[in-house]
Design a protein around this motif. Sequence first.
Motif, PDB file in Angstrom:
ATOM      1  N   SER A   1       1.461  -6.680   4.284  1.00 26.62           N
ATOM      2  CA  SER A   1       0.547  -7.289   3.303  1.00 26.62           C
ATOM      3  C   SER A   1      -0.878  -6.969   3.699  1.00 26.62           C
ATOM      4  O   SER A   1      -1.202  -6.855   4.893  1.00 26.62           O
ATOM      5  CB  SER A   1       0.744  -8.800   3.256  1.00 26.62           C
ATOM      6  OG  SER A   1      -0.227  -9.352   2.389  1.00 26.62           O
TER       7      SER A   1
ATOM      8  N   ARG B   1      -0.713 -14.029   2.950  1.00 29.80           N
ATOM      9  CA  ARG B   1       0.651 -13.515   2.771  1.00 29.80           C
ATOM     10  C   ARG B   1       1.165 -12.886   4.065  1.00 29.80           C
ATOM     11  O   ARG B   1       2.327 -13.032   4.435  1.00 29.80           O
ATOM     12  CB  ARG B   1       0.701 -12.497   1.629  1.00 29.80           C
ATOM     13  CG  ARG B   1       2.130 -12.020   1.391  1.00 29.80           C
ATOM     14  CD  ARG B   1       2.352 -11.254   0.128  1.00 29.80           C
ATOM     15  NE  ARG B   1       2.084 -12.026  -1.057  1.00 29.80           N
ATOM     16  CZ  ARG B   1       1.097 -11.761  -1.906  1.00 29.80           C
ATOM     17  NH1 ARG B   1       0.291 -10.742  -1.674  1.00 29.80           N
ATOM     18  NH2 ARG B   1       0.922 -12.500  -2.975  1.00 29.80           N
TER      19      ARG B   1
ATOM     20  N   LYS C   1      11.051  -8.238  -3.211  1.00 30.78           N
ATOM     21  CA  LYS C   1      10.833  -8.851  -4.531  1.00 30.78           C
ATOM     22  C   LYS C   1      10.402 -10.309  -4.371  1.00 30.78           C
ATOM     23  O   LYS C   1      11.001 -11.057  -3.607  1.00 30.78           O
ATOM     24  CB  LYS C   1      12.137  -8.774  -5.336  1.00 30.78           C
ATOM     25  CG  LYS C   1      11.925  -8.871  -6.831  1.00 30.78           C
ATOM     26  CD  LYS C   1      13.203  -8.540  -7.592  1.00 30.78           C
ATOM     27  CE  LYS C   1      13.459  -7.044  -7.627  1.00 30.78           C
ATOM     28  NZ  LYS C   1      14.650  -6.630  -8.320  1.00 30.78           N
TER      29      LYS C   1
ATOM     30  N   ASN D   1       6.047  -9.677  -1.632  1.00 31.90           N
ATOM     31  CA  ASN D   1       4.812  -8.875  -1.578  1.00 31.90           C
ATOM     32  C   ASN D   1       4.830  -7.731  -2.584  1.00 31.90           C
ATOM     33  O   ASN D   1       4.066  -6.781  -2.454  1.00 31.90           O
ATOM     34  CB  ASN D   1       4.599  -8.330  -0.154  1.00 31.90           C
ATOM     35  CG  ASN D   1       5.781  -7.516   0.333  1.00 31.90           C
ATOM     36  OD1 ASN D   1       6.838  -7.475  -0.315  1.00 31.90           O
ATOM     37  ND2 ASN D   1       5.622  -6.860   1.463  1.00 31.90           N
ATOM     38  N   ASP D   2       5.738  -7.795  -3.581  1.00 31.22           N
ATOM     39  CA  ASP D   2       5.832  -6.675  -4.530  1.00 31.22           C
ATOM     40  C   ASP D   2       4.590  -6.564  -5.413  1.00 31.22           C
ATOM     41  O   ASP D   2       4.349  -5.520  -6.003  1.00 31.22           O
ATOM     42  CB  ASP D   2       7.115  -6.734  -5.381  1.00 31.22           C
ATOM     43  CG  ASP D   2       7.339  -8.087  -6.034  1.00 31.22           C
ATOM     44  OD1 ASP D   2       6.733  -9.073  -5.593  1.00 31.22           O
ATOM     45  OD2 ASP D   2       8.128  -8.148  -6.993  1.00 31.22           O
ATOM     46  N   ASN D   3       3.779  -7.611  -5.452  1.00 29.36           N
ATOM     47  CA  ASN D   3       2.545  -7.499  -6.238  1.00 29.36           C
ATOM     48  C   ASN D   3       1.447  -6.742  -5.478  1.00 29.36           C
ATOM     49  O   ASN D   3       0.335  -6.613  -5.963  1.00 29.36           O
ATOM     50  CB  ASN D   3       2.043  -8.892  -6.652  1.00 29.36           C
ATOM     51  CG  ASN D   3       1.759  -9.749  -5.435  1.00 29.36           C
ATOM     52  OD1 ASN D   3       2.191  -9.428  -4.330  1.00 29.36           O
ATOM     53  ND2 ASN D   3       1.022 -10.830  -5.623  1.00 29.36           N
ATOM     54  N   GLU D   4       1.773  -6.225  -4.285  1.00 28.66           N
ATOM     55  CA  GLU D   4       0.773  -5.466  -3.523  1.00 28.66           C
ATOM     56  C   GLU D   4       1.044  -3.964  -3.504  1.00 28.66           C
ATOM     57  O   GLU D   4       0.331  -3.214  -2.833  1.00 28.66           O
ATOM     58  CB  GLU D   4       0.700  -5.996  -2.089  1.00 28.66           C
ATOM     59  CG  GLU D   4       0.112  -7.395  -1.997  1.00 28.66           C
ATOM     60  CD  GLU D   4      -0.269  -7.765  -0.574  1.00 28.66           C
ATOM     61  OE1 GLU D   4      -1.002  -6.999   0.077  1.00 28.66           O
ATOM     62  OE2 GLU D   4       0.195  -8.821  -0.109  1.00 28.66           O
TER      63      GLU D   4
ATOM     64  N   ASP E   1      -1.933  -2.049  -4.473  1.00 27.20           N
ATOM     65  CA  ASP E   1      -3.006  -2.131  -3.460  1.00 27.20           C
ATOM     66  C   ASP E   1      -2.751  -1.133  -2.329  1.00 27.20           C
ATOM     67  O   ASP E   1      -3.670  -0.485  -1.829  1.00 27.20           O
ATOM     68  CB  ASP E   1      -3.097  -3.548  -2.880  1.00 27.20           C
ATOM     69  CG  ASP E   1      -3.467  -4.570  -3.949  1.00 27.20           C
ATOM     70  OD1 ASP E   1      -4.084  -4.177  -4.948  1.00 27.20           O
ATOM     71  OD2 ASP E   1      -3.109  -5.759  -3.783  1.00 27.20           O
TER      72      ASP E   1
ATOM     73  N   ARG F   1       0.460   3.877 -12.566  1.00 29.28           N
ATOM     74  CA  ARG F   1      -0.918   3.404 -12.395  1.00 29.28           C
ATOM     75  C   ARG F   1      -1.879   4.529 -11.967  1.00 29.28           C
ATOM     76  O   ARG F   1      -2.994   4.615 -12.451  1.00 29.28           O
ATOM     77  CB  ARG F   1      -0.920   2.271 -11.345  1.00 29.28           C
ATOM     78  CG  ARG F   1      -2.281   1.759 -10.962  1.00 29.28           C
ATOM     79  CD  ARG F   1      -2.979   1.100 -12.172  1.00 29.28           C
ATOM     80  NE  ARG F   1      -4.337   0.714 -11.852  1.00 29.28           N
ATOM     81  CZ  ARG F   1      -5.383   1.522 -11.881  1.00 29.28           C
ATOM     82  NH1 ARG F   1      -5.213   2.783 -12.249  1.00 29.28           N
ATOM     83  NH2 ARG F   1      -6.583   1.087 -11.556  1.00 29.28           N
TER      84      ARG F   1
END
Length: 326
Positions: free
Chosen positions: A122, A127, A163, A166-169, A172, A214
Amino acid sequence: MLVDGFNRGISYLRLSITDRCNLHCIYCVPPYDERKLRHKDILRYEELLRVVRIAVKLGINKIRLTGGEPFVRKGVGEFVPMLTALKGLDDVSLTTNGVYLKDNLDMLKAAGITRINVSIDSLERERFKSITRFDYFNRVWEGIEKARDMGFSPIKLNVVIMKGVNDNEVLDFGRLAIEQPYYIRFIECMPIGLQANSLAFIPNPEIEKALVNRFGRLIAVSPGQNDGPARRFRFDGGEGEIGFISPISHCFCRDCNRLRLTANGMLLPCLLSDREVNIKDPLRRGCLDEELIEIFLKAVDLKPECHPLSLDNHRKVQRKMCSIGG
Ligand code: SAM
């Protein structure tokens, strides 16, 4: 050269020098895991050096130090230069969680180590703390930046995406590989040990798709001599790289060139099998080099053709990853 029954040349040995770790990552270490090896059961540095000398004679030319966490073992600062001074090794590197990286960079550089892998799941302090159970994000990040400033290259950042954790990173980390010279390695979470099974596995092709959507096309990078199983890419104009290590969705056993030595002296032919050969007892009996050579040959002979995990057969492996070192 060591060659196994499936015609794979074995040239890479991963040395776990301790089973202890100063982080307790949720997918790696069971929550209240207090069982540690006793000091006397861990291979001494001179024993490790003897094993490596034999391995080199047999054609091993690449070594990676791992753990537990290699920097928590006392004396590692004296051991590393002795290891890199051995003749016949083309590549010595190390995998760390980075907590003590900053304090050890001068030692690594002086010992001739230029490549490092840092595990970091992360880029956000809170996190990071909930995944590793310790509030060390800032220390780890300072270590990574100092390594970059000192010219370590490549600096690979190992990332296990889960899932709902930390999948929203993912994006990043993708952006980081565009803006900075870091090599991000997405490693699929393997159902190994007590914890990892309960976490939601994400296949790397899903991560790849999100990155391409993206940031645009991923350009393949030709594999280098010292590459492991990662499929490597970069974004157009990106400073760093993206790599995918996908033991489950893209089994790479066909090219497996490695053996592992655990801190308590077991030689493992495969990360995901329970097969092992004891090298510690013969060492401590004062065996001849010939016997150690036989042990290596036996471990190579025991290498399975393929590990038992797949997308359809997501069964659990019993070993604890924290004691093998990845
Ligand atoms: N302490 C060092 C570190 O953090 O890199 C070395 C040991 S750690 C076990 C080595 C690597 O194994 C880390 O990159 C970690 O993320 C990875 N790892 C641990 N458990 C895993 C699992 N269940 N699936 C995939 N990778 C795992």
